[in-house]
Motif scaffolding. Structure first.
Motif, PDB file in Angstrom:
ATOM      1  N   GLU A 177       7.810  12.284  -1.888  1.00  0.00           N
ATOM      2  CA  GLU A 177       8.391  12.760  -0.633  1.00  0.00           C
ATOM      3  C   GLU A 177       9.869  12.364  -0.543  1.00  0.00           C
ATOM      4  OE1 GLU A 177       8.358  11.787   4.136  1.00  0.00           O
ATOM      5  OE2 GLU A 177       7.321  10.480   2.716  1.00  0.00           O
ATOM      6  N   ARG A 186      -0.122   1.954  -9.694  1.00  0.00           N
ATOM      7  CA  ARG A 186       0.861   1.249  -8.881  1.00  0.00           C
ATOM      8  C   ARG A 186       1.841   0.464  -9.738  1.00  0.00           C
ATOM      9  NH1 ARG A 186       3.325   1.134  -6.109  1.00  0.00           N
ATOM     10  NH2 ARG A 186       3.204  -0.059  -4.195  1.00  0.00           N
ATOM     11  N   ALA A 218       0.833  -1.206   0.000  1.00  0.00           N
ATOM     12  CA  ALA A 218       0.000   0.000   0.000  1.00  0.00           C
ATOM     13  C   ALA A 218       0.870   1.259   0.000  1.00  0.00           C
ATOM     14  CB  ALA A 218      -0.934  -0.011   1.206  1.00  0.00           C
ATOM     15  N   ASP A 219       1.975   1.200   0.714  1.00  0.00           N
ATOM     16  CA  ASP A 219       2.921   2.310   0.789  1.00  0.00           C
ATOM     17  C   ASP A 219       4.150   1.931  -0.042  1.00  0.00           C
ATOM     18  OD1 ASP A 219       4.803   4.224   1.412  1.00  0.00           O
ATOM     19  OD2 ASP A 219       4.761   3.871   3.579  1.00  0.00           O
ATOM     20  N   ARG A 220       4.410   2.663  -1.114  1.00  0.00           N
ATOM     21  CA  ARG A 220       5.533   2.339  -1.994  1.00  0.00           C
ATOM     22  C   ARG A 220       6.849   2.205  -1.237  1.00  0.00           C
ATOM     23  NH1 ARG A 220       5.007   3.723  -7.657  1.00  0.00           N
ATOM     24  NH2 ARG A 220       2.939   4.554  -8.130  1.00  0.00           N
ATOM     25  N   ARG A 268      13.279   3.579   3.001  1.00  0.00           N
ATOM     26  CA  ARG A 268      13.368   4.993   3.380  1.00  0.00           C
ATOM     27  C   ARG A 268      14.782   5.380   3.817  1.00  0.00           C
ATOM     28  NH1 ARG A 268       7.837   4.214   4.588  1.00  0.00           N
ATOM     29  NH2 ARG A 268       6.569   5.892   3.702  1.00  0.00           N
ATOM     30  N   THR A 321       8.881   7.551  -3.714  1.00  0.00           N
ATOM     31  CA  THR A 321       7.730   8.440  -3.594  1.00  0.00           C
ATOM     32  C   THR A 321       8.201   9.869  -3.869  1.00  0.00           C
ATOM     33  OG1 THR A 321       8.133   8.846  -1.241  1.00  0.00           O
ATOM     34  CG2 THR A 321       6.727   6.951  -1.809  1.00  0.00           C
ATOM     35  N   ALA A 374       7.446   1.430   1.820  1.00  0.00           N
ATOM     36  CA  ALA A 374       7.475   0.542   2.982  1.00  0.00           C
ATOM     37  C   ALA A 374       8.269  -0.728   2.708  1.00  0.00           C
ATOM     38  CB  ALA A 374       6.055   0.182   3.400  1.00  0.00           C
ATOM     39  N   HIS A 378       9.530   1.958  -5.855  1.00  0.00           N
ATOM     40  CA  HIS A 378       9.633   2.224  -4.418  1.00  0.00           C
ATOM     41  C   HIS A 378       9.719   3.713  -4.092  1.00  0.00           C
ATOM     42  CE1 HIS A 378      10.556  -2.073  -4.101  1.00  0.00           C
ATOM     43  NE2 HIS A 378      11.420  -1.885  -5.085  1.00  0.00           N
TER      44      HIS A 378
END
Length: 345
Positions: A194, A170, A21-23, A44, A192, A25, A190
């Motif tokens: 951000e 996705r 759900a979170d790229r 990250r 984002t 993660a 992967h």
């Protein structure tokens, strides 16, 4: 090298069937290129690992191929993968079952659509057989053809993914913009916006190349001697601003994915020197290759007996990569397109 050296044990349950759900993660296996040491990290952590002055090179291609499910007048099921529009309403496509779809065959597609108060099926005709098993397909005139193709088309996922995904985005990178691919450059899935913003704020530069990813990227090596494998050609482009960024880079040049590596090295004119323009590349990177541009790369975990696995053998060494893959399997990493990330640096 023998083909058996490109084998490793890949349990079926290790193949990721759906994206997180979170790229960002996903996990990150960091393989230190110089020492062969492996670290288990989070994706990250890329913000901490990359340093000011490093240059991150992204493949900005966008998946535009469309997969359609239909049937012949006899009721037989068929599948078309529309690769490229060659004229209005006319496409180069892959077909299954290809041998039964000969020129003149009519095909109608699932999901009859409402248009002008009537329910009209979307129809096409096979015009010709092309090279490498491709077909030339022409759709019957329809003023809403593009809209209808988008409505009924499915995401062209790799053959080892058996689940459909709800959100087609996705299977696109957040920075995709150049149309032309039949498959995603999955190492970039992967990232984002951000994370990219945080990297730039830290002083990590970014640049883009474009390479149209073809389905041949999933074709396994069948030659007993892998380096004799016939490499597929792919269209790629390197712009002037990327040339300037590479040649001015003060830190490490890190490519995102095998496609970005292949593009950069295809345009190499010497150590950290590049040409610009567009080309059809057939560069096949195998162990012993001397990299001219790339210091490291982000990549996903690849299938056995593939050209991508040979490339990372060339970058990090066969023994180190095989040990890293054994660690990844034993540690429960998720493999292939929707799987976890690996950093070789």
């Amino acid at each position: 090298m023998r083909i058996e050296e490109l084998d490793y044990d890949l349990p079926e349950e290790a193949i990721a069937q759906t994206p997180l759900a979170d790229r960002a993660a996903s996990r990150l296996l960091w393989l230190h290129r110089a020492s062969g040491v492996v670290e288990d990290r989070s994706f990250r952590d890329a913000v901490d690992i990359l340093q000011p002055g490093d240059l991150l090179v992204l493949n900005d291609t966008r998946v535009t191929a469309i997969r359609l499910i239909g049937e012949k007048p006899t009721g037989g099921k068929v599948e078309l993968l529309l690769l490229k529009e060659t004229a209005p309403g006319e496409y180069e496509a892959l077909a299954k079952p290809g041998k039964r779809l000969q020129p003149g065959t009519e095909v109608s597609f699932e999901g009859p659509d409402s248009f002008a108060g009537q329910t009209l099926p979307l129809r096409a005709r096979i015009l010709a057989n092309l090279a490498e098993g491709r077909k030339l397909v022409r759709f019957h005139p329809d003023p809403n053809l593009q809209k209808r193709l988008r409505q009924i088309g499915r995401v062209p996922l790799p053959p080892y993914i058996t689940h459909e995904i709800e959100d087609p985005e996705r299977y696109q990178t957040v920075y995709s913009q150049t149309a032309g691919s039949a498959a995603a450059p999955t190492a970039g899935l992967h990232f984002t916006r951000e994370i990219l913003d945080r990297l730039r704020a830290k002083g990590v530069e970014t640049a883009t190349v474009s390479l149209d990813v073809g389905l041949d990227t999933f074709r396994p090596i069948t030659s007993e001697e892998p380096t004799l494998h016939s490499i597929h050609g792919e269209t790629c482009h390197l712009p002037e601003d990327t040339k300037r960024a590479v040649e001015a880079a003060m830190g490490r040049i890190v490519a995102v994915g095998t496609t970005a590596v292949r593009t950069l090295e295809s345009f190499a004119a010497g150590p950290r020197r590049l040409r610009t323009g567009s080309m059809q590349t057939r560069l096949f990177i195998t162990p012993g290759y001397e990299f001219q541009i790339v210091d490291g790369m982000f990549t996903n975990f690849h299938l056995p007996r593939t050209t991508m696995l040979l490339m990372i053998f060339a970058l990090a060494g066969q023994d180190a990569v095989r040990a890293a893959y054994r660690h990844a399997v034993d540690s429960g990493y998720r493999f292939l397109s929707f799987g976890d990330s690996m950093l070789i640096l």
